[in-house]
Write a protein that holds these residues in place. Sequence first.
Motif, PDB file in Angstrom:
ATOM      1  N   THR A   1    -110.458  44.628  23.382  1.00 22.50           N
ATOM      2  CA  THR A   1    -110.612  43.978  22.085  1.00 22.50           C
ATOM      3  C   THR A   1    -110.908  42.507  22.365  1.00 22.50           C
ATOM      4  OG1 THR A   1    -108.284  43.352  21.939  1.00 22.50           O
ATOM      5  CG2 THR A   1    -108.900  45.513  21.017  1.00 22.50           C
ATOM      6  N   TRP A   2    -111.314  41.775  21.337  1.00 24.11           N
ATOM      7  CA  TRP A   2    -111.541  40.340  21.537  1.00 24.11           C
ATOM      8  C   TRP A   2    -110.257  39.680  22.041  1.00 24.11           C
ATOM      9  CZ3 TRP A   2    -116.275  39.516  22.195  1.00 24.11           C
ATOM     10  CH2 TRP A   2    -117.257  40.103  21.405  1.00 24.11           C
ATOM     11  N   GLN A   3    -109.129  40.113  21.506  1.00 29.56           N
ATOM     12  CA  GLN A   3    -107.832  39.546  21.905  1.00 29.56           C
ATOM     13  C   GLN A   3    -107.548  39.809  23.385  1.00 29.56           C
ATOM     14  OE1 GLN A   3    -105.684  37.740  19.912  1.00 29.56           O
ATOM     15  NE2 GLN A   3    -104.426  37.378  21.711  1.00 29.56           N
TER      16      GLN A   3
ATOM     17  N   ALA B   1    -109.898  37.773  25.636  1.00 30.51           N
ATOM     18  CA  ALA B   1    -109.524  36.350  25.638  1.00 30.51           C
ATOM     19  C   ALA B   1    -108.297  36.121  26.522  1.00 30.51           C
ATOM     20  CB  ALA B   1    -109.256  35.878  24.220  1.00 30.51           C
TER      21      ALA B   1
ATOM     22  N   GLN C   1    -115.710  44.707  16.837  1.00 22.96           N
ATOM     23  CA  GLN C   1    -115.131  44.731  18.174  1.00 22.96           C
ATOM     24  C   GLN C   1    -116.254  44.943  19.189  1.00 22.96           C
ATOM     25  OE1 GLN C   1    -112.007  44.012  19.184  1.00 22.96           O
ATOM     26  NE2 GLN C   1    -111.595  43.523  17.046  1.00 22.96           N
TER      27      GLN C   1
ATOM     28  N   LYS D   1    -110.215  31.151  21.672  1.00 26.80           N
ATOM     29  CA  LYS D   1    -109.665  32.133  20.744  1.00 26.80           C
ATOM     30  C   LYS D   1    -110.552  33.375  20.704  1.00 26.80           C
ATOM     31  CE  LYS D   1    -107.728  28.635  17.716  1.00 26.80           C
ATOM     32  NZ  LYS D   1    -107.746  28.062  16.366  1.00 26.80           N
ATOM     33  N   PRO D   2    -109.948  34.523  20.389  1.00 31.29           N
ATOM     34  CA  PRO D   2    -110.736  35.751  20.269  1.00 31.29           C
ATOM     35  C   PRO D   2    -111.887  35.615  19.272  1.00 31.29           C
ATOM     36  CG  PRO D   2    -108.401  36.254  20.283  1.00 31.29           C
ATOM     37  CD  PRO D   2    -108.520  34.766  20.221  1.00 31.29           C
TER      38      PRO D   2
END
Length: 64
Positions: free
Chosen positions: A23-25, A28, A51, A36-37
């Motif tokens: 995921t972006w999170q 990151a 996503q 940040k994501p």
Amino acid sequence: SAAEAAEIRPNLIDLYTVRQGDTWQSIAERAGGLVKPTTLAIMNGHAVADQPRVGERLKIVVSG
């Protein structure tokens, strides 16, 4: 000071291939949390709500 200035290293852009479950999170965090994501999504041309797709090559920010 000059010594402190000599220690400064700019952040760099690297490439990352998206894996299953990313995921972006998570991307990151894996890259060191420098951005940040939402910033990762935008800098890769995605809407924040989207996503990344498995196998996609992304630009990520890493420390220099």
